[in-house]
Design a protein around this motif. Sequence first.
Motif, PDB file in Angstrom:
ATOM      1  N   UNK A   1      -6.412   3.902  -8.329  1.00  0.00           N
ATOM      2  CA  UNK A   1      -6.998   2.799  -9.082  1.00  0.00           C
ATOM      3  C   UNK A   1      -6.151   1.547  -9.077  1.00  0.00           C
ATOM      4  N   UNK A   2      -4.889   1.690  -8.739  1.00  0.00           N
ATOM      5  CA  UNK A   2      -3.991   0.541  -8.627  1.00  0.00           C
ATOM      6  C   UNK A   2      -3.928   0.031  -7.192  1.00  0.00           C
ATOM      7  N   UNK A   3      -3.649   0.929  -6.249  1.00  0.00           N
ATOM      8  CA  UNK A   3      -3.410   0.500  -4.866  1.00  0.00           C
ATOM      9  C   UNK A   3      -4.689   0.125  -4.117  1.00  0.00           C
ATOM     10  N   UNK A   4      -5.767   0.850  -4.324  1.00  0.00           N
ATOM     11  CA  UNK A   4      -6.989   0.578  -3.550  1.00  0.00           C
ATOM     12  C   UNK A   4      -7.508  -0.839  -3.783  1.00  0.00           C
ATOM     13  N   UNK A   5      -7.639  -1.302  -5.025  1.00  0.00           N
ATOM     14  CA  UNK A   5      -8.089  -2.694  -5.197  1.00  0.00           C
ATOM     15  C   UNK A   5      -7.121  -3.702  -4.589  1.00  0.00           C
ATOM     16  N   UNK A   6      -5.819  -3.468  -4.773  1.00  0.00           N
ATOM     17  CA  UNK A   6      -4.848  -4.414  -4.223  1.00  0.00           C
ATOM     18  C   UNK A   6      -4.995  -4.533  -2.714  1.00  0.00           C
TER      19      UNK A   6
ATOM     20  N   UNK B   1       0.673  -5.799 -17.890  1.00  0.00           N
ATOM     21  CA  UNK B   1       1.085  -5.950 -16.494  1.00  0.00           C
ATOM     22  C   UNK B   1       2.528  -6.415 -16.378  1.00  0.00           C
ATOM     23  N   UNK B   2       3.149  -6.744 -17.510  1.00  0.00           N
ATOM     24  CA  UNK B   2       4.423  -7.466 -17.461  1.00  0.00           C
ATOM     25  C   UNK B   2       5.554  -6.804 -18.231  1.00  0.00           C
ATOM     26  N   UNK B   3       5.449  -5.495 -18.469  1.00  0.00           N
ATOM     27  CA  UNK B   3       6.535  -4.766 -19.115  1.00  0.00           C
ATOM     28  C   UNK B   3       7.247  -3.884 -18.092  1.00  0.00           C
ATOM     29  N   UNK B   4       8.585  -3.898 -18.076  1.00  0.00           N
ATOM     30  CA  UNK B   4       9.317  -3.048 -17.115  1.00  0.00           C
ATOM     31  C   UNK B   4       9.075  -1.574 -17.416  1.00  0.00           C
ATOM     32  N   UNK B   5       8.875  -0.810 -16.364  1.00  0.00           N
ATOM     33  CA  UNK B   5       8.498   0.604 -16.490  1.00  0.00           C
ATOM     34  C   UNK B   5       9.181   1.381 -15.373  1.00  0.00           C
ATOM     35  N   UNK B   6       9.657   2.562 -15.687  1.00  0.00           N
ATOM     36  CA  UNK B   6      10.190   3.447 -14.649  1.00  0.00           C
ATOM     37  C   UNK B   6       9.042   4.208 -14.018  1.00  0.00           C
TER      38      UNK B   6
ATOM     39  N   UNK C   1      14.654   1.131  -9.565  1.00  0.00           N
ATOM     40  CA  UNK C   1      14.764   0.189 -10.672  1.00  0.00           C
ATOM     41  C   UNK C   1      13.397  -0.049 -11.326  1.00  0.00           C
ATOM     42  N   UNK C   2      13.386  -0.172 -12.650  1.00  0.00           N
ATOM     43  CA  UNK C   2      12.110  -0.398 -13.338  1.00  0.00           C
ATOM     44  C   UNK C   2      11.467  -1.700 -12.875  1.00  0.00           C
ATOM     45  N   UNK C   3      10.163  -1.627 -12.658  1.00  0.00           N
ATOM     46  CA  UNK C   3       9.398  -2.813 -12.267  1.00  0.00           C
ATOM     47  C   UNK C   3       8.141  -2.914 -13.120  1.00  0.00           C
ATOM     48  N   UNK C   4       7.692  -4.133 -13.354  1.00  0.00           N
ATOM     49  CA  UNK C   4       6.384  -4.322 -13.966  1.00  0.00           C
ATOM     50  C   UNK C   4       5.326  -4.094 -12.889  1.00  0.00           C
ATOM     51  N   UNK C   5       4.101  -3.838 -13.321  1.00  0.00           N
ATOM     52  CA  UNK C   5       3.049  -3.640 -12.315  1.00  0.00           C
ATOM     53  C   UNK C   5       2.697  -4.943 -11.600  1.00  0.00           C
ATOM     54  N   UNK C   6       2.956  -6.066 -12.226  1.00  0.00           N
ATOM     55  CA  UNK C   6       2.750  -7.334 -11.513  1.00  0.00           C
ATOM     56  C   UNK C   6       3.784  -7.475 -10.391  1.00  0.00           C
ATOM     57  N   UNK C   7       5.010  -7.064 -10.669  1.00  0.00           N
ATOM     58  CA  UNK C   7       6.045  -7.113  -9.635  1.00  0.00           C
ATOM     59  C   UNK C   7       5.720  -6.166  -8.487  1.00  0.00           C
ATOM     60  N   UNK C   8       5.198  -4.991  -8.811  1.00  0.00           N
ATOM     61  CA  UNK C   8       4.820  -4.053  -7.748  1.00  0.00           C
ATOM     62  C   UNK C   8       3.682  -4.624  -6.923  1.00  0.00           C
ATOM     63  N   UNK C   9       2.702  -5.232  -7.589  1.00  0.00           N
ATOM     64  CA  UNK C   9       1.585  -5.853  -6.859  1.00  0.00           C
ATOM     65  C   UNK C   9       2.098  -6.945  -5.931  1.00  0.00           C
ATOM     66  N   UNK C  10       3.078  -7.718  -6.387  1.00  0.00           N
ATOM     67  CA  UNK C  10       3.652  -8.765  -5.534  1.00  0.00           C
ATOM     68  C   UNK C  10       4.335  -8.153  -4.313  1.00  0.00           C
ATOM     69  N   UNK C  11       4.987  -7.013  -4.496  1.00  0.00           N
ATOM     70  CA  UNK C  11       5.637  -6.354  -3.353  1.00  0.00           C
ATOM     71  C   UNK C  11       4.605  -5.798  -2.383  1.00  0.00           C
ATOM     72  N   UNK C  12       3.513  -5.279  -2.916  1.00  0.00           N
ATOM     73  CA  UNK C  12       2.438  -4.799  -2.040  1.00  0.00           C
ATOM     74  C   UNK C  12       1.873  -5.970  -1.242  1.00  0.00           C
ATOM     75  N   UNK C  13       1.674  -7.098  -1.891  1.00  0.00           N
ATOM     76  CA  UNK C  13       1.151  -8.274  -1.205  1.00  0.00           C
ATOM     77  C   UNK C  13       2.128  -8.754  -0.138  1.00  0.00           C
TER      78      UNK C  13
END
Length: 311
Positions: free
Chosen positions: A170-175, A187-192, A223-235
């Motif tokens: 549900x996260x990766x497929x839309x991205x 989307x903006x809280x650091x998470x492990x 390192x903990x990342x927010x999901x917005x940061x992960x989305x930016x890395x996927x992009x």
Amino acid sequence: MARHLVIGAGLIGRGLARQLIDRGDDVTLVSRSGTSVDGATARAVEATDADALTSVATGSTTVFLTANPKDYHRWPELWPPMFAAAIETTRRASARLVMMGNLYAYGERAGMPMAERDRLAATETKGAVRQAGWELALAAHHRGEIQAAEVRASDYFGPGAEATAQLGRGFFAPLLSGKTARLFGSADQPHSWSYLPDITSTLVAAADHAGEWGRAWHVPSAEPLTRREIADRVDALTGSGGTVSPWPRWLLRAMALGSPLIRAANDSLYQFDRPFVIDSTETERMLGVRATPWAEALPPTIDWYREHPSR
């Protein structure tokens, strides 16, 4: 050659079985459906049936409990007989028990990160269930009936993670389709985030540990990342242009009115609306396991979703 009983043939159970088989161990994999993995002996056994589990556990050095009921709202009724059966099977087989756990039992903590020796203080139903299960195993350990350990991971991701994972399909497929991934929580809280191969490696290392038992281990996570940061890395890796956006809180509350599953999930929103970070320093030092860096974990994860589009 060591023998192991793996209870549960989900993503973690199957990955664990493969890792044990790859190093030459003998694995019996049990699940309700009898799911098989190449090289393992598959058996259709209920995880609540201690007699049936014991019949296939003979000679096992380790019993791994990796099963996990998907119905969050039914954990109070589904988990206790599974914990009891795993503990009793381990006792009868004169084996050691390694339980796959999570971070729910630490509760809503003001301070982060969560370390292996921290006190459990569950604050909602699912955490209380997990805490009670570990305390049941620990009591059997202290009575000298078994040796027990629990491996605790944060939310997992990696090849094969489907819609039930917060960082799954549900996260990766839309991205990857250039669309917006809707999120449970901020989307903006650091998470492990725990990479699936790191989870199985920690389970194996915990089972091999020759020192102290009756304790918890934490899966090393990058390192903990927010999901917005992960989305930016996927992009950055794909150029897909996908974005992320949280589900409105009012909508989650409204959906919970007609869904006990969503109501139970909402009880865990605290894990995504504030920093939620794991410390695995002691595990890394004592078990010798390490986290896979994001730069190595994201490409095979992305490739898997590309190769396995939604049906």
